[in-house]
Design a protein around this motif. Structure first.
Motif, PDB file in Angstrom:
ATOM      1  N   GLU A  91      -9.003   4.156  -7.770  1.00  0.00           N
ATOM      2  CA  GLU A  91      -8.122   4.786  -6.789  1.00  0.00           C
ATOM      3  C   GLU A  91      -8.931   5.367  -5.645  1.00  0.00           C
ATOM      4  O   GLU A  91      -8.545   5.273  -4.475  1.00  0.00           O
ATOM      5  CB  GLU A  91      -7.305   5.896  -7.434  1.00  0.00           C
TER       6      GLU A  91
ATOM      7  N   ASP B 238       5.669   0.120  -7.367  1.00  0.00           N
ATOM      8  CA  ASP B 238       6.460  -0.129  -6.158  1.00  0.00           C
ATOM      9  C   ASP B 238       7.775  -0.844  -6.480  1.00  0.00           C
ATOM     10  O   ASP B 238       8.810  -0.569  -5.865  1.00  0.00           O
ATOM     11  CB  ASP B 238       5.651  -0.932  -5.137  1.00  0.00           C
TER      12      ASP B 238
ATOM     13  N   GLN C  52       0.035  -0.825  -9.042  1.00  0.00           N
ATOM     14  CA  GLN C  52       0.747  -0.407  -7.830  1.00  0.00           C
ATOM     15  C   GLN C  52       1.977  -1.269  -7.583  1.00  0.00           C
ATOM     16  O   GLN C  52       3.038  -0.763  -7.200  1.00  0.00           O
ATOM     17  CB  GLN C  52      -0.183  -0.453  -6.624  1.00  0.00           C
TER      18      GLN C  52
ATOM     19  N   ARG D 191       2.342   7.805  -5.767  1.00  0.00           N
ATOM     20  CA  ARG D 191       3.290   6.694  -5.816  1.00  0.00           C
ATOM     21  C   ARG D 191       4.387   6.915  -6.855  1.00  0.00           C
ATOM     22  O   ARG D 191       5.516   6.483  -6.676  1.00  0.00           O
ATOM     23  CB  ARG D 191       2.560   5.388  -6.143  1.00  0.00           C
ATOM     24  N   THR D 192       4.040   7.580  -7.948  1.00  0.00           N
ATOM     25  CA  THR D 192       4.989   7.737  -9.055  1.00  0.00           C
ATOM     26  C   THR D 192       5.825   9.001  -8.956  1.00  0.00           C
ATOM     27  O   THR D 192       6.883   9.083  -9.575  1.00  0.00           O
ATOM     28  CB  THR D 192       4.245   7.766 -10.406  1.00  0.00           C
TER      29      THR D 192
ATOM     30  N   VAL E  60      -2.111   6.765  -7.397  1.00  0.00           N
ATOM     31  CA  VAL E  60      -0.995   6.462  -8.286  1.00  0.00           C
ATOM     32  C   VAL E  60      -0.087   7.674  -8.469  1.00  0.00           C
ATOM     33  O   VAL E  60       1.146   7.541  -8.469  1.00  0.00           O
ATOM     34  CB  VAL E  60      -1.520   5.936  -9.643  1.00  0.00           C
TER      35      VAL E  60
END
Length: 166
Positions: free
Chosen positions: A48, A12, A8, A105-106, A102
């Motif tokens: 996760e 980030d 992460q 986030r991506t 994830v």
């Protein structure tokens, strides 16, 4: 630091680097297009899910009931696209943003070899040559890292198991 936390942090960092270079980047607060147009129910690793479950457990009971109803509806939905059952549709916000998977986030910052950019608006900017200086993250590498984070299940399956004490 856990493997997930390290992953992460790496994600980030890449996301922030892209945002620093492109302060007008489309993915950000107020944009929920990807959450409303998922190709399939998200899949999460056990690690996760453990993190996401913490965020879910902290939600107000009435919001958790809404999520539960959306999970049940999604589990039987045959049509696509899929709307994320965690999305607060009235505000367009994710109530478990800090614990998001994830894939969330991506999205919009990482690509997979031979699979494109997915977000139509980003693809258009890229095709117009407006994002030539972007160093995209390698989603194949992310997927490889996820293999060490435990069993993978659909979000709806994880939620059902949690709700039913399995």
């Amino acid at each position: 630091m856990t493997t997930l936390a390290r992953l992460q942090l790496d994600i980030d960092t890449r996301v922030q680097t892209i945002r620093d270079i492109h302060p007008d980047w489309l993915c950000g607060k107020g944009c929920d297009s990807c959450c409303r147009q998922l190709a399939e129910v998200p899949r999460l690793t056990a690690a996760e899910w453990d993190l996401l479950r913490e965020g879910l457990a902290a939600l107000p009971p009435e919001r958790l009931r809404e999520v539960s109803q959306d999970m049940v509806a999604l589990a039987s939905q045959q049509s696509r696209p899929v709307v994320c059952p965690l999305l607060d549709r009235s505000t367009g916000a994710c109530p478990v943003y800090a614990q998001r998977p994830v894939a969330c986030r991506t999205y919009g910052f990482y690509v997979q070899r031979d699979k494109g950019l997915y977000c139509h608006d980003i693809e258009t900017r890229e095709a117009d040559g407006n994002l030539l200086d972007v160093v995209w993250g390698n989603h194949d590498a992310i997927d490889h890292s996820l293999t060490s984070l435990g069993e993978i299940r659909l979000l709806t399956e994880w939620f059902d198991r949690w709700e039913n004490g399995k």
